[in-house]
Design a protein around this motif. Sequence first.
Motif, PDB file in Angstrom:
ATOM      1  N   ILE A  95      -7.880  -3.041  -0.669  1.00 27.17           N
ATOM      2  CA  ILE A  95      -7.556  -4.386  -0.782  1.00 27.17           C
ATOM      3  C   ILE A  95      -5.805  -4.676  -0.265  1.00 27.17           C
ATOM      4  CG2 ILE A  95      -7.359  -6.254  -2.623  1.00 27.17           C
ATOM      5  CD1 ILE A  95      -9.766  -5.282  -3.790  1.00 27.17           C
ATOM      6  N   ALA A  96      -5.101  -3.741  -0.806  1.00 22.85           N
ATOM      7  CA  ALA A  96      -3.744  -3.832  -0.908  1.00 22.85           C
ATOM      8  C   ALA A  96      -3.392  -3.772   0.716  1.00 22.85           C
ATOM      9  CB  ALA A  96      -2.749  -2.914  -1.599  1.00 22.85           C
ATOM     10  N   ALA A  97      -3.881  -2.773   1.550  1.00 16.17           N
ATOM     11  CA  ALA A  97      -3.657  -2.548   2.902  1.00 16.17           C
ATOM     12  C   ALA A  97      -4.222  -4.034   3.713  1.00 16.17           C
ATOM     13  CB  ALA A  97      -4.376  -1.377   3.382  1.00 16.17           C
ATOM     14  N   ALA A  98      -5.246  -4.367   3.432  1.00 17.68           N
ATOM     15  CA  ALA A  98      -5.882  -5.369   3.902  1.00 17.68           C
ATOM     16  C   ALA A  98      -5.138  -6.507   3.921  1.00 17.68           C
ATOM     17  CB  ALA A  98      -7.359  -5.879   3.441  1.00 17.68           C
ATOM     18  N   ARG A  99      -4.346  -6.814   2.715  1.00 18.43           N
ATOM     19  CA  ARG A  99      -3.501  -8.060   2.770  1.00 18.43           C
ATOM     20  C   ARG A  99      -2.127  -7.699   3.490  1.00 18.43           C
ATOM     21  NH1 ARG A  99      -2.854 -12.856   1.547  1.00 18.43           N
ATOM     22  NH2 ARG A  99      -1.004 -13.874   0.635  1.00 18.43           N
ATOM     23  N   ALA A 100      -1.657  -6.515   3.322  1.00 16.79           N
ATOM     24  CA  ALA A 100      -0.240  -6.133   3.859  1.00 16.79           C
ATOM     25  C   ALA A 100      -0.271  -6.061   5.277  1.00 16.79           C
ATOM     26  CB  ALA A 100       0.132  -4.688   3.006  1.00 16.79           C
ATOM     27  N   GLN A 101      -1.480  -5.815   5.877  1.00 15.29           N
ATOM     28  CA  GLN A 101      -1.572  -5.711   7.460  1.00 15.29           C
ATOM     29  C   GLN A 101      -0.961  -7.218   7.932  1.00 15.29           C
ATOM     30  OE1 GLN A 101      -5.426  -5.249   9.276  1.00 15.29           O
ATOM     31  NE2 GLN A 101      -6.411  -6.431   7.581  1.00 15.29           N
ATOM     32  N   TRP A 102      -1.197  -8.283   7.239  1.00 18.49           N
ATOM     33  CA  TRP A 102      -0.874  -9.363   7.913  1.00 18.49           C
ATOM     34  C   TRP A 102       0.641  -9.828   7.446  1.00 18.49           C
ATOM     35  CZ3 TRP A 102      -4.293 -10.598  10.945  1.00 18.49           C
ATOM     36  CH2 TRP A 102      -5.880 -10.251  10.888  1.00 18.49           C
ATOM     37  N   HIS A 103       0.823  -9.790   6.153  1.00 24.37           N
ATOM     38  CA  HIS A 103       1.995 -10.405   5.502  1.00 24.37           C
ATOM     39  C   HIS A 103       3.266  -9.656   5.549  1.00 24.37           C
ATOM     40  CE1 HIS A 103      -0.116 -13.874   5.510  1.00 24.37           C
ATOM     41  NE2 HIS A 103      -0.782 -13.493   4.739  1.00 24.37           N
ATOM     42  N   GLU A 104       3.068  -8.053   5.567  1.00 29.00           N
ATOM     43  CA  GLU A 104       4.213  -7.250   5.506  1.00 29.00           C
ATOM     44  C   GLU A 104       4.620  -6.464   6.942  1.00 29.00           C
ATOM     45  OE1 GLU A 104       4.023  -4.439   2.375  1.00 29.00           O
ATOM     46  OE2 GLU A 104       2.730  -5.837   1.232  1.00 29.00           O
ATOM     47  N   THR A 105       3.772  -6.967   7.852  1.00 31.72           N
ATOM     48  CA  THR A 105       3.972  -6.538   9.266  1.00 31.72           C
ATOM     49  C   THR A 105       4.384  -7.791   9.910  1.00 31.72           C
ATOM     50  OG1 THR A 105       1.654  -7.058  10.070  1.00 31.72           O
ATOM     51  CG2 THR A 105       2.153  -4.914   9.039  1.00 31.72           C
ATOM     52  N   PRO A 106       4.751  -7.918  11.069  1.00 31.63           N
ATOM     53  CA  PRO A 106       4.896  -9.184  11.993  1.00 31.63           C
ATOM     54  C   PRO A 106       3.714  -9.611  12.334  1.00 31.63           C
ATOM     55  CG  PRO A 106       6.236  -7.363  12.932  1.00 31.63           C
ATOM     56  CD  PRO A 106       5.290  -6.655  11.951  1.00 31.63           C
TER      57      PRO A 106
END
Length: 499
Positions: free
Chosen positions: A275-286
């Motif tokens: 779940i954390a990676a699913a979210r981070a892929q959008w908002h912590e990357t460009p």
Amino acid sequence: MTIRNGRDYLAALGDSRSIYFEGQRIDDVRTHPAFAKATASFAKLYDFQASPGNLELMSFDVGNGRRANRAWQMPRSYDDLVKRRAALEAWSELNFGMLGRSPDHVASTITGMAMGVDVFERFSAKSAKAVRDYYHYAREHDLFISYVLQSPTIDRTKRADQQSALDIACAVVDEDSSGITVRGAKTLGTSAVMSDEIFVGAIAPLAKEEENFAVSFAIPLATKGVQLLSRKSYEAEARSEFDYPLSTRYDENDAVVYFHDVKIPWDRVFVSRNIAAARAQWHETPTHVFQNYQSQVRLMVKMRFLAGIARRITETLGTFDMPPVKSKLGYISAHATMVESMVNGMEAAGRWHGDYYIPCREHLYAAQVLTQEMYPKIISAIRELAGGAVIMLPSSIEDFANPELTKIIESTQGSMTRSAEERVKIFRLVWDATGSEFASRHLQYEMFYGGGAHITSGHAFRTFNWDRAVGMVDRLERTYDLKGSTDPENIAAGLSLAS
Ligand SMILES: Cc1cc2nc3c(=O)[nH]c(=O)nc-3n(C[C@H](O)[C@H](O)[C@H](O)COP(=O)(O)OP(=O)(O)OC[C@H]3O[C@@H](n4cnc5c(N)ncnc54)[C@H](O)[C@@H]3O)c2cc1C
């Protein structure tokens, strides 16, 4: 140097993809009356980039004697970003901003993921490698990728894992040493039927019980078990280009995509049950910023086109010189300029993600909030300028073939600046841009392609510089209290008002 052209793109579509339309599986998207013309419009984009005079504008060298569209370029400076934008803009101009999910959209997504591969690395080295390899593969083949990020819900009061049937939303149902197996549906695959591959992701926040839905991967559309259920086709229903100049060319279609126990090899899995990676892929990357920046560049082009349409309406009707009409045109053109200014602002205020220079996210999210609210107002303003002229039209081009009717059309449809045929032509276009079913779908698109207003304003809220804003309030409040000014300079100058 070679680069993908329209012929290459069309050749690749001749695969075994499973697309359903009006109850039947269709044989070939390239020739089917529901999709053929939109597919040809996408092919034109590739032909444009492959034209020798456009190579530098549209593409960059990716090695091995190949070039790829600049959408795959990772900007290392402001100038790179602007050059890349010029390519996105040139493509959008070819379709007047009407192809929302042209190939540069998801190319921006994958490029954003690759620029942020450090974030994937934090979760899993295997996923990070899959992202890196897929970026290179997609770029070298200049793939047209569509995406589906939303899950259908039957009961909004329940989580995905609590829905009545567990195979409604796409989820991981199995996993072994060769990959994962997914089952269920994703929406809304704009241009999916005409693309090479589909990227599947989860963008809505997930609860810890929804781990199986936290998945992202990309596969060819012709993968066994992938089924696309197309919406109705405006292209198929539009009988002539003269009557429907936009519906006949730019109906990029939208589809529900269903996965029937589809096996996804690990080298195509970017997130699985995390779940954390699913979210981070959008908002912590460009990623999220990059894909939505492409949408704003496209909208900038579309707004110019709509402003042009508005002006032609008034010239045709002879209302152009009326002051209230000019002020309505000014209102429309100001919004077109506002979108362009916001694109320029995103670029000028860009930030660094490692070595890469990406558009400013605060500016981008502000633009999303404002433009989804703006679009219906602009369409309404254009319709206001047009009055009944968009309705008072012959039933179709067939009327022009009947000499008896032509006489009446000629005497009733002309204007001071246009012949009857020319006037019908412009008002047909106006209707297709603002009132037809195609236009209505565009309205819905601009309001929802990036999520509803509660989603986009959430992004604007999250990224705004609140410290700077409330810091100003605090700074002022610190300068006075019940006794008057606490600002030593004011006191020294005798400017404290309380006694
Ligand atoms: C033409 C079109 C093409 C699209 N193409 C794609 C695509 O290619 N790929 C893709 O992944 N997505 C695409 N989308 C976007 C996506 O599929 C959804 O439509 C979008 O994310 C909005 O979600 P929704 O339809 O469930 O609407 P909802 O989120 O349900 O919003 C509908 C309305 O419900 C209310 N509402 C719902 N939840 C809340 C809340 N929490 N707080 C306040 N109000 C709420 C609001 O009034 C809101 O406007 C497309 C959408 C459209 C319309």
